[in-house]
Motif scaffolding. Structure first.
Motif, PDB file in Angstrom:
ATOM      1  N   ALA A   1       0.837  -1.205   0.000  1.00  6.97           N
ATOM      2  CA  ALA A   1       0.000   0.000   0.000  1.00  6.97           C
ATOM      3  C   ALA A   1       0.869   1.253   0.000  1.00  6.97           C
ATOM      4  O   ALA A   1       2.008   1.242   0.480  1.00  6.97           O
ATOM      5  CB  ALA A   1      -0.931   0.008   1.209  1.00  6.97           C
ATOM      6  N   ASP A   2       0.291   2.334  -0.518  1.00  9.49           N
ATOM      7  CA  ASP A   2       1.013   3.604  -0.557  1.00  9.49           C
ATOM      8  C   ASP A   2       0.056   4.707  -0.973  1.00  9.49           C
ATOM      9  O   ASP A   2      -1.046   4.437  -1.482  1.00  9.49           O
ATOM     10  CB  ASP A   2       2.180   3.525  -1.540  1.00  9.49           C
ATOM     11  N   GLU A   3       0.480   5.944  -0.768  1.00 10.40           N
ATOM     12  CA  GLU A   3      -0.278   7.104  -1.223  1.00 10.40           C
ATOM     13  C   GLU A   3       0.570   7.876  -2.245  1.00 10.40           C
ATOM     14  O   GLU A   3       1.805   7.891  -2.154  1.00 10.40           O
ATOM     15  CB  GLU A   3      -0.622   8.048  -0.070  1.00 10.40           C
ATOM     16  N   SER A   4      -0.120   8.513  -3.174  1.00 10.18           N
ATOM     17  CA  SER A   4       0.586   9.330  -4.155  1.00 10.18           C
ATOM     18  C   SER A   4      -0.253  10.540  -4.527  1.00 10.18           C
ATOM     19  O   SER A   4      -1.487  10.457  -4.602  1.00 10.18           O
ATOM     20  CB  SER A   4       0.898   8.508  -5.415  1.00 10.18           C
ATOM     21  N   GLY A   5       0.400  11.671  -4.748  1.00 13.10           N
ATOM     22  CA  GLY A   5      -0.297  12.890  -5.125  1.00 13.10           C
ATOM     23  C   GLY A   5      -0.278  13.097  -6.636  1.00 13.10           C
ATOM     24  O   GLY A   5       0.698  12.760  -7.318  1.00 13.10           O
ATOM     25  N   PHE A   6      -1.370  13.650  -7.162  1.00 12.09           N
ATOM     26  CA  PHE A   6      -1.503  13.917  -8.591  1.00 12.09           C
ATOM     27  C   PHE A   6      -1.891  15.382  -8.780  1.00 12.09           C
ATOM     28  O   PHE A   6      -2.904  15.832  -8.251  1.00 12.09           O
ATOM     29  CB  PHE A   6      -2.550  12.991  -9.213  1.00 12.09           C
ATOM     30  N   ASP A   7      -1.070  16.094  -9.523  1.00 16.12           N
ATOM     31  CA  ASP A   7      -1.281  17.525  -9.735  1.00 16.12           C
ATOM     32  C   ASP A   7      -2.075  17.788 -11.006  1.00 16.12           C
ATOM     33  O   ASP A   7      -1.926  17.083 -12.008  1.00 16.12           O
ATOM     34  CB  ASP A   7       0.062  18.255  -9.829  1.00 16.12           C
ATOM     35  N   GLY A   8      -2.874  18.834 -10.945  1.00 20.54           N
ATOM     36  CA  GLY A   8      -3.608  19.244 -12.143  1.00 20.54           C
ATOM     37  C   GLY A   8      -2.723  19.953 -13.141  1.00 20.54           C
ATOM     38  O   GLY A   8      -3.042  20.050 -14.322  1.00 20.54           O
TER      39      GLY A   8
END
Length: 341
Positions: A178-185
């Motif tokens: 498991a992990d988290e990731s950020g996605f930019d517009g």
């Protein structure tokens, strides 16, 4: 003598011989034989030059060679070419220098810096373009360095790999990552090909839009689960675990969930719903195969893509996630742990 320069001697080769030579010869040999054949049949030199897009000087040279040596005068021989500016004796020496820039008191090389160094130190007279070709020929490529931590504990990493291998060999459990990731517009633009002199632009309006994805993957099956969130904290991670419990049908009795050391992963009040948490060694994202999924996802769906508002970003995220949900075989291949253990 002047007449021989104007017209080919038809006694040196028949029309049939010229045709055969043109058919089996290389591109330039065929062109020469075709030109002489046309002249022998009565076509004027100006017409031959126009039809074959050759100069009158070239045609005159071909006629001279044909009259002197027959068909042999029309055959293109392999040219020796110029000797390489960087000879074989220096090739390995320069490759070692590229791989060990510290030997020249440098941290890294650019082609421009390397060109200047060998010109001054080794008295190699070559162009910058020659150096660039040398880099490519020796298997080097221009790359953007990946930031990498220097606080890793190799003993802990090796112990984790051994633990992971032992778990992988047990038939009664599944391993999840498991992990988290950020996605930019408005992600940072990447390099692209464009014409010289043209201004290469990417849309940027100053609004910073960002969404996060919390996900988990099972490398054995390729099953992938994720939710979108505006922020990641303990309560949101608990929502993620709750939703995972509802949506995932576990095939095996035990399920190990491997995560990094984020504070919200270690809250004592978390309800793991049967998952057994196992934490990665510090500063070891390379030991979590879901990181590769994030990289591919961003490259495919967010490379130079601009979302004008949050709704557009969410719509794009939905498409990217469904692409993963619908392709477990590709996810399984991407998330393989074979290289880790």
């Amino acid at each position: 003598m002047a007449r021989a320069l104007l017209k080919p001697n038809p006694e040196n080769a028949s029309i049939l011989e010229l045709k055969d030579a043109a058919r089996i010869g290389s591109g330039e040999t065929a062109l020469r034989c075709t030109a002489i054949q046309m002249l022998v049949t009565g076509i004027t030199r100006s017409q031959v030059c126009a039809a074959l897009a050759v100069t009158n000087r070239s045609l005159r040279n071909w006629i001279t060679a044909f009259n002197a040596r027959g068909l042999d005068g029309l055959i293109v021989r392999k040219r020796s070419g110029r000797p390489p500016k960087i000879d074989k004796a220096k090739t390995q020496q320069f490759v070692d220098l590229i791989e060990n820039p510290q030997d020249a008191d440098r941290d890294f090389w650019t082609a421009k810096a390397f060109h200047g160094y060998i010109s001054k130190t080794y008295k190699v007279e070559c162009s910058y373009e020659t150096v660039v070709r040398f880099f490519h020929k020796q298997g080097f490529a221009l790359k953007v360095p990946q930031p990498w931590p220097d606080r890793q504990d190799e003993e802990q990493r090796q112990a984790f790999r051994q633990k992971l291998k032992e778990l992988h060999d047990q038939p009664d459990l599944d391993i999840w990552f498991a992990d988290e990731s950020g996605f930019d517009g408005d992600p940072r633009p990447r390099r692209r090909w464009d014409k010289k002199g043209r201004k290469t632009r990417s849309t940027k309006n100053g609004d910073h839009i960002r969404m996060n994805v919390i996900g988990m993957v099972c490398p054995r099956t390729g099953e992938f689960f994720a939710i979108e969130a505006t922020n990641v904290f303990t309560e949101m991670f608990q929502v993620f675990l709750d939703e995972a419990k509802k949506c995932i049908e576990f095939e095996r009795e035990r399920n190990i969930l491997i995560l990094d050391n984020a504070t919200w992963h270690k809250c004592k009040t978390l309800n793991w719903h049967g998952f057994e948490p196992l934490f990665l060694p510090p500063y070891s994202p390379d030991l979590n195969p879901i990181e590769r999924i994030w990289l591919i996802m961003k490259d495919r769906w967010f490379n130079n893509h601009i979302s004008k508002d949050r709704d557009a970003l969410i719509e794009r995220l939905d498409k990217a996630l469904w692409d993963l949900f619908d392709n477990p075989k590709q996810v399984k291949k991407t998330a393989s742990i074979g290289k880790i253990i």
